[in-house]
Design an enzyme around this catalytic site. Structure first.
Site, PDB file in Angstrom:
ATOM      1  N   ASP A   9       0.859  -1.179   0.000  1.00 28.59           N
ATOM      2  CA  ASP A   9       0.000   0.000   0.000  1.00 28.59           C
ATOM      3  C   ASP A   9       0.898   1.232   0.000  1.00 28.59           C
ATOM      4  O   ASP A   9       1.991   1.212   0.577  1.00 28.59           O
ATOM      5  CB  ASP A   9      -0.920   0.034   1.223  1.00 28.59           C
ATOM      6  CG  ASP A   9      -1.910   1.180   1.136  1.00 28.59           C
ATOM      7  OD1 ASP A   9      -2.819   1.108   0.276  1.00 28.59           O
ATOM      8  OD2 ASP A   9      -1.765   2.151   1.883  1.00 28.59           O
ATOM      9  N   HIS A 157      -5.381   4.390   6.310  1.00 28.54           N
ATOM     10  CA  HIS A 157      -4.576   5.309   5.492  1.00 28.54           C
ATOM     11  C   HIS A 157      -3.156   5.469   6.027  1.00 28.54           C
ATOM     12  O   HIS A 157      -2.463   6.406   5.693  1.00 28.54           O
ATOM     13  CB  HIS A 157      -5.262   6.664   5.281  1.00 28.54           C
ATOM     14  CG  HIS A 157      -6.474   6.538   4.423  1.00 28.54           C
ATOM     15  ND1 HIS A 157      -6.410   6.267   3.074  1.00 28.54           N
ATOM     16  CD2 HIS A 157      -7.786   6.597   4.734  1.00 28.54           C
ATOM     17  CE1 HIS A 157      -7.626   6.179   2.582  1.00 28.54           C
ATOM     18  NE2 HIS A 157      -8.493   6.372   3.572  1.00 28.54           N
ATOM     19  N   ASP A 162      -2.437  -0.446   6.295  1.00 27.89           N
ATOM     20  CA  ASP A 162      -3.307  -0.813   5.177  1.00 27.89           C
ATOM     21  C   ASP A 162      -2.766  -2.015   4.411  1.00 27.89           C
ATOM     22  O   ASP A 162      -3.542  -2.833   3.913  1.00 27.89           O
ATOM     23  CB  ASP A 162      -3.519   0.378   4.245  1.00 27.89           C
ATOM     24  CG  ASP A 162      -4.491   1.394   4.826  1.00 27.89           C
ATOM     25  OD1 ASP A 162      -5.055   1.142   5.912  1.00 27.89           O
ATOM     26  OD2 ASP A 162      -4.684   2.449   4.203  1.00 27.89           O
TER      27      ASP A 162
END
Length: 179
Positions: A9, A157, A162
């Protein structure tokens, strides 16, 4: 060749690499999420979409002071991937909306290291989920997937958190498709 699935991510300052900066990377092995990688990068420039910065809570000023130079961060990420795949496995990039995250990782690997250890492909959890469940594309948002699969983690986030969340979603989706 055997494969090693790596959940990745990123957080960025905007929608496209080059014009906007890759700010943070988080990664973990899907089948051993205690093996992780995380880096914060110095921005390439001051370009930023306010919504992107608001969602991530990151600051270009702070990252300019504390982030790693992109070449250093990408070299470290490449070394982490090499270590994870030293058993002869092939690294497979896994992401939730993988085209977005992969585009930044690909651009940064090519620009700062010269090659992308993931190659030119990525495995998208949303597409896998759609195929496994027969749902529509509109039903592949992370909140809709989570409602059906009931993961223990949630999206925050934070790139590493994530990546861990995505690894769990991938494992849960993979178990659906193997039934």
């Amino acid at each position: 060749m055997r494969e090693k699935y790596i959940s990745v991510d990123i957080e960025s300052s905007g929608p496209i690499p080059g014009e906007y900066s890759l700010l943070t990377i988080g990664a973990c092995l899907v089948d051993d999420d205690s093996t992780t990688f995380a880096a914060s990068l110095k921005p390439l420039n001051r370009n930023a979409v306010p919504e992107a910065m608001s969602v991530s809570g990151l600051s270009l000023d702070e990252l300019e002071r504390t982030g790693q130079p992109p070449a250093e961060a990408m070299a470290a990420f490449g070394e982490w991937i090499a270590q994870a795949t030293q058993d002869g496995t092939k690294a497979v990039f896994v992401g939730l909306n993988a085209p977005f995250d992969w585009s930044f990782v690909n651009y940064y690997f090519h620009r700062f290291v010269g090659d992308n250890p993931f190659g030119f492909t990525a495995l998208d959890i949303k597409a896998l989920y759609m195929g496994a469940t027969g749902c529509t594309w509109d039903q592949t948002g992370s909140s809709k997937i989570a409602k059906r699969l009931s993961p223990k983690r949630t999206g925050t986030h934070d790139a590493l958190e994530d990546a861990l969340y995505q690894a769990e979603l991938f494992r849960l989706t993979r178990s659906i498709s193997s039934r």
